[in-house]
Scaffold this active site. Structure first.
Site, PDB file in Angstrom:
ATOM      1  N   VAL A  68       0.836  -1.187   0.000  1.00  0.00           N
ATOM      2  CA  VAL A  68       0.000   0.000   0.000  1.00  0.00           C
ATOM      3  C   VAL A  68       0.879   1.248   0.000  1.00  0.00           C
ATOM      4  O   VAL A  68       0.556   2.264  -0.591  1.00  0.00           O
ATOM      5  CB  VAL A  68      -0.989  -0.030   1.203  1.00  0.00           C
ATOM      6  CG1 VAL A  68      -0.245   0.053   2.534  1.00  0.00           C
ATOM      7  CG2 VAL A  68      -1.997   1.091   1.100  1.00  0.00           C
ATOM      8  N   GLY A  69       2.052   1.119   0.624  1.00  0.00           N
ATOM      9  CA  GLY A  69       2.985   2.252   0.654  1.00  0.00           C
ATOM     10  C   GLY A  69       3.679   2.397  -0.688  1.00  0.00           C
ATOM     11  O   GLY A  69       3.832   1.432  -1.425  1.00  0.00           O
ATOM     12  N   GLY A  84      30.963  -3.922 -54.269  1.00  0.00           N
ATOM     13  CA  GLY A  84      30.217  -3.993 -55.532  1.00  0.00           C
ATOM     14  C   GLY A  84      29.563  -2.648 -55.732  1.00  0.00           C
ATOM     15  O   GLY A  84      29.969  -1.650 -55.124  1.00  0.00           O
ATOM     16  N   ILE A  92      26.777  -1.627 -54.619  1.00  0.00           N
ATOM     17  CA  ILE A  92      26.161  -1.094 -53.398  1.00  0.00           C
ATOM     18  C   ILE A  92      27.209  -0.443 -52.500  1.00  0.00           C
ATOM     19  O   ILE A  92      27.010   0.660 -51.974  1.00  0.00           O
ATOM     20  CB  ILE A  92      25.374  -2.203 -52.667  1.00  0.00           C
ATOM     21  CG1 ILE A  92      24.196  -2.634 -53.545  1.00  0.00           C
ATOM     22  CG2 ILE A  92      24.895  -1.717 -51.299  1.00  0.00           C
ATOM     23  CD1 ILE A  92      23.363  -3.770 -53.002  1.00  0.00           C
ATOM     24  N   PRO A 105      41.117  -7.872 -55.327  1.00  0.00           N
ATOM     25  CA  PRO A 105      40.964  -6.419 -55.510  1.00  0.00           C
ATOM     26  C   PRO A 105      40.012  -6.101 -56.663  1.00  0.00           C
ATOM     27  O   PRO A 105      39.929  -6.860 -57.631  1.00  0.00           O
ATOM     28  CB  PRO A 105      42.382  -5.944 -55.839  1.00  0.00           C
ATOM     29  CG  PRO A 105      43.280  -7.013 -55.333  1.00  0.00           C
ATOM     30  CD  PRO A 105      42.515  -8.311 -55.430  1.00  0.00           C
ATOM     31  N   ARG A 106      39.279  -5.021 -56.527  1.00  0.00           N
ATOM     32  CA  ARG A 106      38.366  -4.586 -57.593  1.00  0.00           C
ATOM     33  C   ARG A 106      38.754  -3.154 -57.980  1.00  0.00           C
ATOM     34  O   ARG A 106      38.062  -2.191 -57.581  1.00  0.00           O
ATOM     35  CB  ARG A 106      36.923  -4.633 -57.116  1.00  0.00           C
ATOM     36  CG  ARG A 106      36.498  -6.005 -56.638  1.00  0.00           C
ATOM     37  CD  ARG A 106      35.002  -6.175 -56.621  1.00  0.00           C
ATOM     38  NE  ARG A 106      34.660  -7.500 -56.149  1.00  0.00           N
ATOM     39  CZ  ARG A 106      34.560  -8.571 -56.930  1.00  0.00           C
ATOM     40  NH1 ARG A 106      34.772  -8.474 -58.218  1.00  0.00           N
ATOM     41  NH2 ARG A 106      34.243  -9.742 -56.417  1.00  0.00           N
ATOM     42  N   ARG A 115      22.667  -9.341 -46.052  1.00  0.00           N
ATOM     43  CA  ARG A 115      21.774 -10.420 -45.637  1.00  0.00           C
ATOM     44  C   ARG A 115      22.143 -10.815 -44.211  1.00  0.00           C
ATOM     45  O   ARG A 115      23.333 -10.830 -43.851  1.00  0.00           O
ATOM     46  CB  ARG A 115      21.932 -11.647 -46.553  1.00  0.00           C
ATOM     47  CG  ARG A 115      21.328 -11.502 -47.915  1.00  0.00           C
ATOM     48  CD  ARG A 115      19.789 -11.399 -47.845  1.00  0.00           C
ATOM     49  NE  ARG A 115      19.192 -11.273 -49.169  1.00  0.00           N
ATOM     50  CZ  ARG A 115      18.898 -10.104 -49.755  1.00  0.00           C
ATOM     51  NH1 ARG A 115      19.153  -8.970 -49.138  1.00  0.00           N
ATOM     52  NH2 ARG A 115      18.336 -10.082 -50.954  1.00  0.00           N
ATOM     53  N   ASP A 127      19.941  -3.855 -41.002  1.00  0.00           N
ATOM     54  CA  ASP A 127      18.705  -3.765 -41.781  1.00  0.00           C
ATOM     55  C   ASP A 127      18.187  -5.168 -42.069  1.00  0.00           C
ATOM     56  O   ASP A 127      17.051  -5.340 -42.483  1.00  0.00           O
ATOM     57  CB  ASP A 127      18.984  -3.024 -43.101  1.00  0.00           C
ATOM     58  CG  ASP A 127      17.709  -2.759 -43.889  1.00  0.00           C
ATOM     59  OD1 ASP A 127      16.744  -2.252 -43.273  1.00  0.00           O
ATOM     60  OD2 ASP A 127      17.663  -3.072 -45.089  1.00  0.00           O
ATOM     61  N   HIS A 175      14.450  -4.584 -42.841  1.00  0.00           N
ATOM     62  CA  HIS A 175      14.880  -4.759 -44.241  1.00  0.00           C
ATOM     63  C   HIS A 175      14.251  -3.682 -45.145  1.00  0.00           C
ATOM     64  O   HIS A 175      13.509  -3.989 -46.077  1.00  0.00           O
ATOM     65  CB  HIS A 175      14.500  -6.180 -44.725  1.00  0.00           C
ATOM     66  CG  HIS A 175      15.315  -6.609 -45.921  1.00  0.00           C
ATOM     67  ND1 HIS A 175      15.706  -7.916 -46.132  1.00  0.00           N
ATOM     68  CD2 HIS A 175      15.822  -5.916 -46.971  1.00  0.00           C
ATOM     69  CE1 HIS A 175      16.395  -8.004 -47.251  1.00  0.00           C
ATOM     70  NE2 HIS A 175      16.486  -6.791 -47.777  1.00  0.00           N
TER      71      HIS A 175
HETATM   72  O1  LIG Z   1      17.346  -6.296 -53.489  1.00  0.00           O
HETATM   73  C1  LIG Z   1      17.641  -6.902 -52.459  1.00  0.00           C
HETATM   74  O2  LIG Z   1      18.348  -7.927 -52.476  1.00  0.00           O
HETATM   75  C2  LIG Z   1      17.160  -6.429 -51.190  1.00  0.00           C
HETATM   76  O3  LIG Z   1      17.616  -6.841 -50.164  1.00  0.00           O
HETATM   77  C3  LIG Z   1      16.090  -5.396 -51.196  1.00  0.00           C
HETATM   78  O4  LIG Z   1      16.491  -4.335 -50.448  1.00  0.00           O
END
Ligand SMILES: O=C(O)C(=O)CO
Length: 323
Positions: free
Chosen positions: A117-118, A157, A159, A182-183, A240, A264, A288
């Site tokens: 109660v307190g 790549g 991205i 190497p790229r 991923r 993500d 995602h």
């Molecule tokens: O295009 C993909 O592989 C994705 O993960 C979408 O964002």
């Protein structure tokens, strides 16, 4: 006896039950445990009398952990650990419910129920700060700056290049990357230096994963990688979930081996809200959505459609995965 109910301010959650702690999910069949794990989490700070426990267990509305003793109050250290991420707390008058405890509990905490109660053990001023941000503090919510930083790209790549281009205006000092080889053509677009995986781990202030998930990259971000990263480094994954060993990441984040993570992508998607990664205040998880803009998704669908039509005509596709 009176059970007070006080609305609180934030939200979050966690799990595990060490010595002297009892979990009502223990011993139940796996499917039931899984279903229960999505229920709101409650921590009970004392072995309260059976009627109260019965109501909670039979409600089917919560899962709970309990300090399984009536003789000794839960040690403060244990309490601060156990309240992490709970949705609700049942306490007794021996527990001081103050700013430290509310901070330890985190933003999931919505309800406090005291078996008394307190209410002199409750810091009402703190409890009243519903949903507020609190006062501005000199180091509050501080993070690390991109300016003068080294950004590491795991898997360079299109991205990785696109990310680096977006980061450049923030005055990144250096881009480094690693890949199977190497790229140079891509790297020259962002002036990135090819390094070994170990160098990538140890030099990156921000390490962003941009590789595809393949049998070779599965779990590539693991204890070994995290142990070589600086404890001020931020780990980002937009590729991923499978490239990350999530238990190792949890360890690295919770032990302070690395400073933070932004994910993500996870395994599984969506990540269950009961997942330990959600309990961490240094891990931000999104569902995602890295490509979730109208223009990007439209461009993706147009590309998929055009590739398909070219494929049907037997012509080279605009983007073709070499098998
Ligand atoms: O295009 C993909 O592989 C994705 O993960 C979408 O964002």
């Amino acid at each position: 006896m009176w059970c007070g109910r006080v609305a609180l301010r934030r939200l979050q959650r966690i799990a595990v039950a060490p010595l002297n702690s009892l979990s009502i999910t223990g011993g139940l069949p796996g499917a039931v445990q899984r279903e229960m794990s999505s229920l709101p989490r409650v921590y009970i700070t004392r072995q309260i009398p059976p009627e109260g426990l019965k109501i909670l267990s039979e409600s089917g509305q919560v899962q709970f952990d309990l300090w399984d003793s009536d003789d000794v109050p839960v040690p403060r250290k244990e309490l601060l650990q156990k309240v992490k991420g709970v949705d609700a707390l049942v306490c007794v008058l021996t527990e001081k419910i103050d700013a430290e405890l509310l901070d330890a509990a985190g933003p999931n905490l919505r309800v406090l129920s005291t078996m008394s109660v307190g209410f002199d053990h409750l810091s009402l001023e703190e409890l009243k700060k519903s949903g507020g941000w609190g006062t501005w503090r000199t180091l509050w919510l501080c993070g690390y700056e991109l300016a003068n930083s080294t950004v590491g790209i795991l898997g360079l790549g299109r991205i990785g290049v696109a990310i680096a281009e977006r980061l450049k205006p923030f005055k990144v000092k250096k881009f480094i990357y690693t890949d199977v080889a190497p790229r140079p053509e891509l790297a020259s677009l962002i002036n990135a230096e090819y390094v070994s995986m170990d160098e990538l781990a140890s030099q990156s202030d921000f390490l962003t994963v941009c590789c595809a998930l393949t049998p070779e990259t599965k779990d590539i971000c693991n204890k070994d990688l995290f142990s070589k990263m600086k404890n001020t480094s931020i780990f980002i994954n937009t590729s991923r979930g499978g490239v990350v060993h999530q238990e190792d990441l949890y360890e690295a984040l919770s032990s302070g081996q690395i400073a933070g993570a932004g994910l993500d992508v996870t395994v599984p998607e969506p990540l269950p809200i009961s997942h330990p990664l959600f309990t961490l205040n240094n891990c931000v998880i999104l569902p995602h959505i890295a490509s979730a803009s109208y223009s990007t998704r439209n461009a993706m669908s147009a590309l998929a459609a055009n590739n398909l039509l070219l494929g049907l005509k037997g012509q080279p596709m605009i983007k073709e995965l070499k098998l």
